[in-house]
Design a protein around this motif. Structure first.
Motif, PDB file in Angstrom:
ATOM      1  N   TYR A 115       1.018  -1.204  -0.471  1.00 13.21           N
ATOM      2  CA  TYR A 115       0.192  -0.077   0.051  1.00 13.21           C
ATOM      3  C   TYR A 115       0.701   1.115   0.134  1.00 13.21           C
ATOM      4  O   TYR A 115       0.706   2.121  -0.701  1.00 13.21           O
ATOM      5  CB  TYR A 115      -0.531   0.073   1.324  1.00 13.21           C
ATOM      6  N   LEU A 116       1.728   1.503   0.498  1.00 12.33           N
ATOM      7  CA  LEU A 116       2.922   2.372   1.377  1.00 12.33           C
ATOM      8  C   LEU A 116       3.588   2.758  -0.738  1.00 12.33           C
ATOM      9  O   LEU A 116       3.697   4.171  -1.467  1.00 12.33           O
ATOM     10  CB  LEU A 116       3.561   2.737   1.729  1.00 12.33           C
ATOM     11  N   VAL A 117       4.234   2.123  -1.138  1.00 10.60           N
ATOM     12  CA  VAL A 117       4.325   1.847  -2.479  1.00 10.60           C
ATOM     13  C   VAL A 117       3.625   2.116  -3.251  1.00 10.60           C
ATOM     14  O   VAL A 117       4.166   3.195  -4.483  1.00 10.60           O
ATOM     15  CB  VAL A 117       5.176   0.557  -3.346  1.00 10.60           C
ATOM     16  N   ALA A 118       2.041   1.832  -3.415  1.00  6.83           N
ATOM     17  CA  ALA A 118       1.367   2.122  -4.477  1.00  6.83           C
ATOM     18  C   ALA A 118       1.030   3.314  -3.865  1.00  6.83           C
ATOM     19  O   ALA A 118       1.084   4.381  -4.931  1.00  6.83           O
ATOM     20  CB  ALA A 118       0.013   1.221  -4.047  1.00  6.83           C
ATOM     21  N   ALA A 119       1.035   3.785  -3.296  1.00  2.56           N
ATOM     22  CA  ALA A 119       0.643   5.495  -2.550  1.00  2.56           C
ATOM     23  C   ALA A 119       1.838   6.706  -3.459  1.00  2.56           C
ATOM     24  O   ALA A 119       1.687   7.831  -3.515  1.00  2.56           O
ATOM     25  CB  ALA A 119       0.700   5.647  -1.286  1.00  2.56           C
ATOM     26  N   PHE A 120       2.738   5.917  -3.252  1.00  4.27           N
ATOM     27  CA  PHE A 120       4.367   6.443  -3.634  1.00  4.27           C
ATOM     28  C   PHE A 120       4.128   7.168  -5.215  1.00  4.27           C
ATOM     29  O   PHE A 120       4.521   7.924  -6.108  1.00  4.27           O
ATOM     30  CB  PHE A 120       5.850   6.444  -3.659  1.00  4.27           C
ATOM     31  N   ALA A 121       3.782   6.017  -5.788  1.00  3.33           N
ATOM     32  CA  ALA A 121       3.442   5.679  -7.802  1.00  3.33           C
ATOM     33  C   ALA A 121       3.059   6.528  -8.544  1.00  3.33           C
ATOM     34  O   ALA A 121       2.326   6.707  -9.071  1.00  3.33           O
ATOM     35  CB  ALA A 121       3.436   4.326  -7.783  1.00  3.33           C
ATOM     36  N   LYS A 122       1.625   6.506  -7.616  1.00  2.00           N
ATOM     37  CA  LYS A 122       0.343   6.870  -7.743  1.00  2.00           C
ATOM     38  C   LYS A 122       0.417   8.516  -7.591  1.00  2.00           C
ATOM     39  O   LYS A 122       0.406   8.767  -8.254  1.00  2.00           O
ATOM     40  CB  LYS A 122      -1.228   6.153  -6.853  1.00  2.00           C
ATOM     41  N   ARG A 123       0.800   8.731  -6.124  1.00  2.51           N
ATOM     42  CA  ARG A 123       1.164  10.067  -6.272  1.00  2.51           C
ATOM     43  C   ARG A 123       1.993  11.091  -7.102  1.00  2.51           C
ATOM     44  O   ARG A 123       1.817  11.958  -7.484  1.00  2.51           O
ATOM     45  CB  ARG A 123       1.297  10.249  -4.686  1.00  2.51           C
ATOM     46  N   LEU A 124       3.323   9.941  -7.636  1.00  4.08           N
ATOM     47  CA  LEU A 124       4.208  10.754  -8.591  1.00  4.08           C
ATOM     48  C   LEU A 124       3.994  10.624  -9.380  1.00  4.08           C
ATOM     49  O   LEU A 124       3.962  11.953 -10.275  1.00  4.08           O
ATOM     50  CB  LEU A 124       5.532  10.134  -8.521  1.00  4.08           C
ATOM     51  N   SER A 125       2.632  10.426  -9.804  1.00  2.07           N
ATOM     52  CA  SER A 125       2.047   9.649 -11.332  1.00  2.07           C
ATOM     53  C   SER A 125       0.696  11.034 -11.427  1.00  2.07           C
ATOM     54  O   SER A 125       1.213  11.529 -12.726  1.00  2.07           O
ATOM     55  CB  SER A 125       1.469   7.972 -11.187  1.00  2.07           C
ATOM     56  N   ARG A 126       0.036  11.190 -10.334  1.00  2.00           N
ATOM     57  CA  ARG A 126      -0.634  12.590 -10.565  1.00  2.00           C
ATOM     58  C   ARG A 126      -0.143  13.744 -10.706  1.00  2.00           C
ATOM     59  O   ARG A 126      -0.451  14.526 -11.370  1.00  2.00           O
ATOM     60  CB  ARG A 126      -1.942  12.623  -9.291  1.00  2.00           C
ATOM     61  N   LEU A 127       1.445  13.749 -10.111  1.00  2.00           N
ATOM     62  CA  LEU A 127       2.123  15.160  -9.795  1.00  2.00           C
ATOM     63  C   LEU A 127       2.554  15.172 -11.215  1.00  2.00           C
ATOM     64  O   LEU A 127       2.909  16.195 -12.016  1.00  2.00           O
ATOM     65  CB  LEU A 127       2.831  15.029  -8.724  1.00  2.00           C
ATOM     66  N   SER A 128       2.689  14.229 -12.568  1.00  2.52           N
ATOM     67  CA  SER A 128       3.288  14.238 -13.003  1.00  2.52           C
ATOM     68  C   SER A 128       2.835  14.708 -14.298  1.00  2.52           C
ATOM     69  O   SER A 128       3.454  15.164 -15.601  1.00  2.52           O
ATOM     70  CB  SER A 128       3.470  12.801 -13.580  1.00  2.52           C
ATOM     71  N   LEU A 129       1.082  15.252 -13.930  1.00  5.83           N
ATOM     72  CA  LEU A 129       0.470  15.048 -14.916  1.00  5.83           C
ATOM     73  C   LEU A 129       0.829  17.258 -15.353  1.00  5.83           C
ATOM     74  O   LEU A 129       1.013  17.885 -16.614  1.00  5.83           O
ATOM     75  CB  LEU A 129      -0.678  15.372 -14.714  1.00  5.83           C
ATOM     76  N   THR A 130       1.160  17.565 -13.726  1.00  7.02           N
ATOM     77  CA  THR A 130       1.950  19.143 -14.387  1.00  7.02           C
ATOM     78  C   THR A 130       3.363  19.829 -13.971  1.00  7.02           C
ATOM     79  O   THR A 130       3.142  20.058 -14.197  1.00  7.02           O
ATOM     80  CB  THR A 130       0.814  19.728 -13.207  1.00  7.02           C
ATOM     81  N   ALA A 131       3.836  18.523 -14.465  1.00  7.70           N
ATOM     82  CA  ALA A 131       5.359  18.177 -13.942  1.00  7.70           C
ATOM     83  C   ALA A 131       5.618  18.629 -15.365  1.00  7.70           C
ATOM     84  O   ALA A 131       5.270  18.246 -16.552  1.00  7.70           O
ATOM     85  CB  ALA A 131       6.133  17.730 -13.373  1.00  7.70           C
ATOM     86  N   PRO A 132       6.952  20.332 -15.287  1.00  4.93           N
ATOM     87  CA  PRO A 132       7.872  19.651 -16.611  1.00  4.93           C
ATOM     88  C   PRO A 132       8.383  19.119 -17.184  1.00  4.93           C
ATOM     89  O   PRO A 132       8.829  18.325 -16.682  1.00  4.93           O
ATOM     90  CB  PRO A 132       8.725  21.060 -16.070  1.00  4.93           C
ATOM     91  N   PRO A 133       8.689  19.023 -18.718  1.00  6.43           N
ATOM     92  CA  PRO A 133       9.285  17.699 -19.142  1.00  6.43           C
ATOM     93  C   PRO A 133      11.159  17.699 -18.595  1.00  6.43           C
ATOM     94  O   PRO A 133      10.456  16.445 -18.460  1.00  6.43           O
ATOM     95  CB  PRO A 133      10.217  18.776 -20.452  1.00  6.43           C
ATOM     96  N   GLN A 134      11.520  18.107 -18.507  1.00  3.00           N
ATOM     97  CA  GLN A 134      12.652  17.789 -17.692  1.00  3.00           C
ATOM     98  C   GLN A 134      12.657  16.949 -16.346  1.00  3.00           C
ATOM     99  O   GLN A 134      13.448  16.016 -16.046  1.00  3.00           O
ATOM    100  CB  GLN A 134      14.020  19.062 -17.518  1.00  3.00           C
TER     101      GLN A 134
END
Length: 267
Positions: A115-134
């Motif tokens: 559950y912990l690893v999934a939470a980190f992967a999912k949160r990073l994935s959601r944040l990636s929608l507005t993250a810069p290309p670099q």
């Protein structure tokens, strides 16, 4: 060594300015802790710094890393706090490379709960929608590495993506406790969305989830400090044989397909 230790312990009892606080945390793991007879005396200082938030919390990670891995420091809410540090601002701070290098190390243990690893992967994935290309060229391989290390989280990429996107996604982005985020019930539909990104390298990176993940992890060390300027320079050095000027090819001389002029006239 004891005199060195007493001087620093006495100095850190004083109220420090924010800039001085950051300077101390920057050198703590290399220039202070290794020369102390009892590095564990810095536990209170580092845990308090870690709880401050923002850049100070990021800088405290280096010292905490040493105490946790070399001096058996127990910090029950460590991962909960690390999870809370993941917000859009972390992609733009000066110490971004340091933070993600250490976050990758902390999440490298195969004994972490799913559950912990999934939470980190999912949160990073959601944040990636507005993250810069670099940042995206580093974040996507990091997410894939988390899935590789923890096969129990593969459901995140094999589960059919929700058609409603965020509206039907059970993941609770605002939840600060990874145990309550419901990440394991979700999918990484955000990475599927990035398969339509304007930057080809990000499209290629995101396409990895559409195939069977290889067992070998991606090396992200060279991507941690990548800047937008470096991305631009890399693209400028490429040699293009053809340069498309239109998204849709024109139909004859009078315009694009379904253009009103082309529908009524022909040449």
């Amino acid at each position: 060594m004891k005199a060195f230790e007493r001087v620093w312990m006495g100095f850190l009892k004083h109220k420090l300015s924010v800039s001085l606080y950051k300077k101390v945390l920057l050198i703590l793991h290399e220039s202070i802790l290794p020369h102390m007879s009892k590095p564990v005396l810095m536990i209170d200082f580092l845990t308090m710094a870690y709880d401050v938030g923002g850049a100070i919390s990021l800088l405290a990670l280096n010292g905490l890393f040493l105490l946790i891995h070399q001096h058996n420091l127990e910090y029950p809410d460590f991962y909960k706090k690390l999870y809370s540090l993941l917000d859009p601002s972390v992609f733009h701070v000066k110490y971004r490379a340091r933070f993600f290098h250490l976050a990758d190390l902390f999440l490298s243990s195969t004994h972490l709960p799913a559950y912990l690893v999934a939470a980190f992967a999912k949160r990073l994935s959601r944040l990636s929608l507005t993250a810069p290309p670099q940042v995206l060229v580093m974040i996507i391989p990091l997410i894939c590495n988390l899935i590789r290390r923890h096969p129990s989280c593969r459901s995140l990429i094999h589960r059919p993506s929700a058609e409603g996107g965020m509206a039907s996604d059970p993941f609770i982005m605002e939840e600060q406790d990874p145990a309550k985020s419901r990440a394991l019930e979700s999918s990484l539909w955000e990475l599927e969305a990035l398969q339509n990104h304007y930057y080809p390298n990000i499209v290629r990176a995101a396409n990895v989830i559409s195939r069977a993940l290889s067992a070998q992890e991606s090396d992200i060390s060279e991507l941690l400090e990548l800047s937008s300027y470096e991305l631009f320079e890399k693209e400028m050095k490429k040699k293009f044989h053809t340069v498309p000027l239109e998204f849709e090819p024109v139909q004859g001389l009078l315009g694009k397909k379904h253009d009103i002029t082309a529908d009524h006239f022909s040449l």
